[in-house]
Design an enzyme around this catalytic site. Structure first.
Site, PDB file in Angstrom:
ATOM      1  N   CYS A 103      -5.516   5.965   3.658  1.00  0.00           N
ATOM      2  CA  CYS A 103      -6.538   6.083   2.610  1.00  0.00           C
ATOM      3  C   CYS A 103      -7.790   5.322   3.045  1.00  0.00           C
ATOM      4  O   CYS A 103      -7.700   4.189   3.535  1.00  0.00           O
ATOM      5  CB  CYS A 103      -6.013   5.538   1.282  1.00  0.00           C
ATOM      6  SG  CYS A 103      -4.514   6.367   0.748  1.00  0.00           S
ATOM      7  N   CYS A 136      -8.733   1.551   1.830  1.00  0.00           N
ATOM      8  CA  CYS A 136      -7.669   0.554   1.785  1.00  0.00           C
ATOM      9  C   CYS A 136      -7.512  -0.153   3.127  1.00  0.00           C
ATOM     10  O   CYS A 136      -7.343   0.478   4.165  1.00  0.00           O
ATOM     11  CB  CYS A 136      -6.369   1.251   1.393  1.00  0.00           C
ATOM     12  SG  CYS A 136      -4.926   0.207   1.518  1.00  0.00           S
ATOM     13  N   CYS A 141       0.601   0.804   6.811  1.00  0.00           N
ATOM     14  CA  CYS A 141       0.840   2.054   6.077  1.00  0.00           C
ATOM     15  C   CYS A 141       0.320   3.213   6.917  1.00  0.00           C
ATOM     16  O   CYS A 141      -0.683   3.075   7.611  1.00  0.00           O
ATOM     17  CB  CYS A 141       0.106   2.015   4.747  1.00  0.00           C
ATOM     18  SG  CYS A 141       0.402   3.473   3.725  1.00  0.00           S
ATOM     19  N   GLU A 188       2.270  -9.266   3.267  1.00  0.00           N
ATOM     20  CA  GLU A 188       1.724 -10.125   2.220  1.00  0.00           C
ATOM     21  C   GLU A 188       2.291  -9.720   0.860  1.00  0.00           C
ATOM     22  O   GLU A 188       2.569  -8.546   0.612  1.00  0.00           O
ATOM     23  CB  GLU A 188       0.198 -10.020   2.215  1.00  0.00           C
ATOM     24  CG  GLU A 188      -0.408 -10.638   3.466  1.00  0.00           C
ATOM     25  CD  GLU A 188      -1.929 -10.590   3.507  1.00  0.00           C
ATOM     26  OE1 GLU A 188      -2.520 -11.535   4.039  1.00  0.00           O
ATOM     27  OE2 GLU A 188      -2.527  -9.614   3.017  1.00  0.00           O
ATOM     28  N   CYS A 203      -6.559  -5.754  -5.183  1.00  0.00           N
ATOM     29  CA  CYS A 203      -6.138  -4.389  -4.885  1.00  0.00           C
ATOM     30  C   CYS A 203      -6.826  -3.825  -3.631  1.00  0.00           C
ATOM     31  O   CYS A 203      -8.046  -3.866  -3.524  1.00  0.00           O
ATOM     32  CB  CYS A 203      -6.507  -3.552  -6.087  1.00  0.00           C
ATOM     33  SG  CYS A 203      -5.470  -2.149  -6.274  1.00  0.00           S
ATOM     34  N   CYS A 256       3.541  -8.628  -6.933  1.00  0.00           N
ATOM     35  CA  CYS A 256       3.136  -7.391  -6.276  1.00  0.00           C
ATOM     36  C   CYS A 256       3.776  -7.373  -4.895  1.00  0.00           C
ATOM     37  O   CYS A 256       3.399  -8.157  -4.025  1.00  0.00           O
ATOM     38  CB  CYS A 256       1.608  -7.354  -6.187  1.00  0.00           C
ATOM     39  SG  CYS A 256       0.986  -5.912  -5.353  1.00  0.00           S
TER      40      CYS A 256
HETATM   41 FE1  SF4 Z   1      -1.185   3.157   2.099  1.00  0.00          FE
HETATM   42 FE2  SF4 Z   1      -3.310   1.848   1.220  1.00  0.00          FE
HETATM   43 FE3  SF4 Z   1      -3.088   4.480   0.780  1.00  0.00          FE
HETATM   44 FE4  SF4 Z   1      -1.478   2.730  -0.514  1.00  0.00          FE
HETATM   45  S1  SF4 Z   1      -3.691   2.918  -0.723  1.00  0.00           S
HETATM   46  S2  SF4 Z   1      -0.870   4.651   0.476  1.00  0.00           S
HETATM   47  S3  SF4 Z   1      -1.186   1.160   1.093  1.00  0.00           S
HETATM   48  S4  SF4 Z   1      -3.285   3.470   2.792  1.00  0.00           S
END
Ligand code: SF4
Length: 342
Positions: free
Chosen positions: A119, A122, A115, A95, A333, A108
């Site tokens: 985190c 996220c 990923c 996206e 975000c 963006c």
């Molecule tokens: Fe990955 Fe999300 Fe952490 Fe960014 S915030 S490094 S996209 S897990």
């Protein structure tokens, strides 16, 4: 007989294109012409390169494609934010978001499918990791956005950790800044990272683009709960490296701080954050959390955000509360995910 895979021109440097032209026995200057068609005139197909003879275009078509692909879906938010869905060459999806803000239109871009940094707050992290984007796929998000020519700025802040796909991201950013390309100033580009140490050092040395670090908690053990990267690259070590770096070359350094209710929004956290930054010339962007499924994290109340900002400001840290955009289409975000597309 198996058909030879064609190479994509979008993503190649002028030198690489010129070498390819020479290999095809085309004149050397065709390299500059082709780069101009791809990067400046933004054509989608080789047949549009009308100052190249038909015969030579046919030769090119045998080996190359421009590498452009339109988004499969475009959603528009009530606030004008747009979210696009692109398919990658290996059948995954990413996206990309465009965010209007007065005279600016910021793109963006994503750097990976999913990923691997995990985190806790996220949605992309929850998706897991499905692969790096190629230089072509990174640039295509800019070139094939529906309002591409109106884009003024770019943040590498979409899906993925850009420093975990360093070579491709750095090459894409170089191409965007190249004289023979769009010749963007590095000041129009911001790379946002959680701080992958080895590549962060390379980025500081090799790029002049702005840098944003996702911090989210000044206390190491608490940050570790939110962000596993704290184990291998503690935020304190990143800031220490910044203290030694020469920031005089117009590069802007900012820290992203999502405020979670009762987790990192207390006066104690604000005080520790100021201490951790240690007078570094930077700005702090406070971000409202957007609730994601299967997470107990909740956004900090508005009044806590204001208090947090005012404390930092009083201590001489430039601090703003970032306005949130695109929440209604899950484009804000931390909300990007293509997990449902697999
Ligand atoms: Fe990955 Fe999300 Fe952490 Fe960014 S915030 S490094 S996209 S897990």
């Amino acid at each position: 007989m198996e058909q030879e895979q064609k190479r994509y021109l979008l993503g190649m440097t002028l030198q690489e294109i010129t070498e390819a032209m020479v290999e095809l026995r085309l004149p050397k200057f065709a390299g500059k012409q082709v780069a101009d068609w791809v990067y400046v005139k933004r054509v989608k197909g080789i047949d549009e390169m009308t100052n190249i003879s038909l015969k030579n275009r046919e030769l090119l078509l045998g080996k190359f494609e421009v590498g452009r692909s339109d988004p499969l879906e475009v959603q528009t938010s009530v606030d004008g934010t747009r979210k696009m869905l692109f398919k990658t060459s290996n059948g995954h999806f990413v996206e990309t978001v465009t965010i209007p803000d007065r005279e600016r239109l910021t793109l963006c871009v994503s750097s990976q499918v999913g990923c691997r940094m995990g985190c806790d707050f996220c949605l992309t992290g929850k998706q897991g990791f499905q692969g790096n984007l190629s230089v072509t796929e990174i640039l295509n998000q800019l070139y094939s956005a529906p309002n591409s020519e109106a884009i003024t700025n770019m943040v590498v802040m979409g899906m993925g950790e850009p420093l975990d796909n360093y070579d491709n991201v750095q090459k894409a950013l170089e191409l965007l800044q190249a004289e023979y390309g769009l010749a963007w100033s590095p000041r129009r580009i911001t790379l946002s990272t959680i701080g992958v140490k080895a590549n962060l050092k390379r980025f500081l040395q090799e790029s002049r683009c702005h840098l944003a670090i996702s911090l989210h908690n000044p206390f190491p053990e608490e940050r570790l709960d939110l962000m596993p990267i704290e184990k291998s690259t503690p935020a304190a070590s990143v800031i220490e490296a910044f203290q030694e770096h020469d920031w005089s070359k117009q590069r802007r350094l900012s820290f992203e701080y999502i405020l979670f209710d009762g987790v990192n929004d207390s006066p104690l956290h604000a005080r520790e954050l100021v201490k951790l930054l240690g007078g570094l010339s930077c700005r702090v962007n406070l971000i409202r959390f957007h609730v994601i499924p299967n997470s107990n994290l909740r956004p900090s109340p508005e009044e806590n955000m204001i208090k947090f900002r005012d404390f930092l400001t009083a201590k001489g840290v430039t601090c703003t509360i970032r306005t949130s955009k695109g929440e209604d289409i899950l484009a804000a975000c931390g909300m990007l995910s293509t997990a449902h597309k697999h």
